[in-house]
Scaffold this active site. Structure first.
Site, PDB file in Angstrom:
ATOM      1  N   SER A 181     113.031 -33.208  94.075  1.00 51.06           N
ATOM      2  CA  SER A 181     112.721 -31.954  95.067  1.00 51.06           C
ATOM      3  C   SER A 181     111.749 -31.074  94.869  1.00 51.06           C
ATOM      4  CB  SER A 181     114.106 -31.919  93.765  1.00 51.06           C
ATOM      5  OG  SER A 181     114.640 -30.609  94.988  1.00 51.06           O
ATOM      6  N   HIS A 183     106.155 -39.099 117.810  1.00 46.44           N
ATOM      7  CA  HIS A 183     106.039 -37.718 116.659  1.00 46.44           C
ATOM      8  C   HIS A 183     106.599 -36.887 117.397  1.00 46.44           C
ATOM      9  CE1 HIS A 183     103.596 -35.607 113.363  1.00 46.44           C
ATOM     10  NE2 HIS A 183     103.307 -34.713 114.388  1.00 46.44           N
ATOM     11  N   ASP A 214     121.971 -32.956 101.830  1.00 41.28           N
ATOM     12  CA  ASP A 214     122.640 -34.145 101.059  1.00 41.28           C
ATOM     13  C   ASP A 214     123.660 -32.766  99.829  1.00 41.28           C
ATOM     14  OD1 ASP A 214     120.395 -31.920  99.874  1.00 41.28           O
ATOM     15  OD2 ASP A 214     118.876 -33.569  99.544  1.00 41.28           O
TER      16      ASP A 214
END
Length: 630
Positions: free
Chosen positions: A187, A502, A458
């Protein structure tokens, strides 16, 4: 951030003496492994460094008393506790009556609030330490280097010389152990590590920078990194986030907005950057306006700054006969309690308009915190080392692994409106926009238009931010999808040499069973010589709990074992199968009336076992089992 606490931790495992093997390659001496844990936001205990008498409470604060986190004092003496937690918003100094400092040692980061009930709820790295012990890491080989997570990066260095100490820690480890390090960041810890890498450029000679990194850092594991920020930072700034504590959202907002670190994970656009201060410093560039913030054409031709939707939608009060943005002097002539009398104007703001200050300037007349937040924001934008609200290019480290969870419902946008109450409760959230497995919907369940990604984040950081590190991969990528749990290889899918352009996402053409949680590996097939890059996506892995996930710890240990073994021939550890590595991985198969994985596990009762699964243990040592993954 979501959950009881948002934990941001950097874990540096020092790999010991390098031993030369054939072909000029190097293998790391497993017996020399050691570790440094550098925690991040809200993941270190803070202790009082003052004597504070708390009226109407039997509990006072004395030197070395726990401040973050002592839930008993939060409940019984919240005003005293806030004095010890809050900082002066502008200069980041302590409250006149109470000073707090980060604790030291492993005990500062294993459990925030030790106790029979509170300990397990506030556990951070306790399970990780257990893994280290099981795999033979000595007690003196694991070191915690906590810091005051309330401060911005520049203040950390100014007040505590934090990055000087971190550099000395790397150099001391090299002298003691004889080898480079593995860096594990979670994090906000990734942003701390990023700042350290930029600070280091100004600390040592340019010709020595790349060599210093190669000598001191072998690999970097970035876990749950908010590469482009996190939307929940916006909620904490305008509404408040309680971290699961028994305080109101307004109190939580008042506290967190006093921290210089409050904007460190604010969402920003991938298309906007500032000038390269490193090049200007060493090559004589003009310093008259060194912090120019500019965006490329794609920013103005794409919706929502590339994010799934506008992050902030807010109702601004409108006064009769006055524009939506009255001047300060005009606002002073109006009774603020009449704000709701006029028809509100709904304004929307993208990630770029948040990170460049446009949003805070728009609400400056309606929110007393805006001036303080603008001050913090200017400190970030004008930081001589790094503006953290800009996209991160691949760090110049030999081996980089980016790991995060996906497929969970994650907040990506908010609707705010005036509450009619005084500050700090002057805003309410009227709606929330979520992403979930490739779609956007509101709190009421209605579908929302926008640019959803192929999956969701998440539960704390959106997928758009987490997956930015996929741009670090090379032009060709090998993709492998395998079950997270132990498996025999029958459900492993592989795609080789997939073209990667990219700044674009990579979407594998693979299937998923709804009953199985998978881990998808993206690994360089072609890369810069001497460099490896990999991205791991873990299905249903929560932002906070991923660092305690046995699956992540298993994969990390297998990759480490592969790297240190002199006979390893491939760049990455095999994904062909996954078997048990610890006694805890063995279990009883009731359908076959035996221990599962009979080739690795056997029934071996030990006095005190209370169920059949507890008596299933490894046949061989973990070291022998690891040989299958060379």
């Amino acid at each position: 951030m979501r959950g009881n606490w948002d934990f941001a931790v950097v874990w540096v495992i020092f790999a010991g003496v390098l031993t030369a093997v054939r072909g000029g390659e190097f293998a790391l001496d497993y017996s020399k492994l050691s570790g440094i844990i550098i925690p991040g936001f809200a993941s270190t205990q803070l202790r009082a460094w003052s004597i504070l008498d708390c009226p109407y409470s039997p509990l006072d604060f004395n030197p070395l008393d726990l401040v973050w986190l002592d839930s008993t004092k939060v409940l019984s003496a919240v005003n005293c506790w806030l004095k010890c937690m809050m900082l002066e918003p502008y200069n980041q100094t302590d409250h006149p009556e109470c000073k707090s400092r980060a604790d030291s040692g492993l005990s500062a980061i294993t459990e925030l609030d030790p106790g029979y009930i509170t300990g397990p709820l506030s556990s951070i790295w306790k399970e990780w330490v257990k893994w280290c012990i099981e795999f033979g890491i000595e007690a003196n080989a694991i070191t915690a280097v906590p810091y005051d997570w309330r401060l911005s990066a520049s203040k950390l260095e100014e007040r505590d010389l934090y990055f000087h100490n971190l550099k000395m820690t790397f150099e001391t480890a090299l002298k003691l152990r004889g080898g480079p390090s593995l860096v594990f960041a979670h994090s906000l810890g990734n942003q701390v590590f990023r700042y350290f890498l930029e600070w280091l450029k100004l600390e040592i000679a340019p010709k020595d920078y790349a060599k210093w990194l190669d000598d001191h850092i072998h690999a970097y594991f970035a876990v749950g990194s908010p590469m482009l920020g996190a939307t929940e930072t916006v909620k904490a700034t305008l509404f408040g986030h309680t971290f699961g504590l028994p305080v109101s959202e307004g109190t939580a907002r008042l506290m967190s907005n006093s921290f210089g670190s409050s904007l460190w994970m604010m969402p920003f656009s991938k298309n906007c950057r500032t000038d390269n201060m490193y090049l200007k410093h060493f090559f004589g560039g003009s310093r008259k306006n060194p912090h120019t913030y500019h965006c490329d054409d794609q920013e103005y031709h794409s919706n929502y700054s590339g994010w799934p939707t506008n992050i902030i939608n807010i109702e601004i009060p409108t006064y009769r006969g006055v524009d939506a943005y009255p001047s300060v002097c005009e606002v002073e002539q109006v009774n603020m309690s009449s704000m709701e009398c006029g028809l509100p104007t709904l304004l929307s703001f993208s990630a770029r308009e948040i990170s460049d200050g446009t949003f805070f300037k728009a609400i400056e007349d309606f929110d007393p915190d805006s001036k303080r937040l603008l001050h913090h924001l200017q400190q970030y934008l004008g930081d001589p080392v790094l503006n953290p609200l800009t996209p991160w290019d691949r760090p110049p480290i030999k081996n980089v692994f980016c790991i995060y969870g996906i497929d969970l419902k994650t907040e990506v946008g908010y609707y705010f409106a005036p509450s009619g109450k005084p500050y700090p409760d002057n805003w309410i959230i009227t709606d929330v926009i979520y992403e979930n497995e490739g779609s956007l919907f509101s709190r009421s369940g209605e579908m929302v238009e926008g640019n959803p990604g192929v999956t969701s984040g998440d539960e704390t950081v959106p997928y758009h931010s987490l997956s930015w590190c996929k741009t670090w991969l090379g032009p060709k990528v090998n993709i492998t999808r395998a079950p997270q749990q132990e498996h025999d290889g029958s459900d492993v899918q592989v795609e080789l040499n997939v073209e990667h352009h990219h700044d674009t996402d990579i979407v594998p053409n693979m299937t998923k069973s709804t009953k199985v949680k998978y881990i998808t590996y993206y690994e360089d097939s072609e890369s810069i010589p001497g460099r490896r890059t990999a991205v791991w996506e873990l299905d249903k892995a929560n932002h906070r709990n991923i660092v305690r996930s046995p699956v992540l710890m298993r994969e990390l240990w297998l990759q480490m074992w592969h790297d240190i073994h002199p006979e390893a021939k491939s760049k990455f550890v095999t994904k062909a199968k996954r078997g048990p590595l610890r006694d805890q991985d063995c279990y009883w198969d009731y359908g076959k009336a035996r221990c599962a994985w009979p080739e690795h596990c056997e029934y071996r009762y030990v006095f005190g076992d209370v169920h059949l699964g507890q008596s299933c243990r490894l046949r061989n040592s973990s070291a022998d089992l690891l040989l299958h993954y060379v």
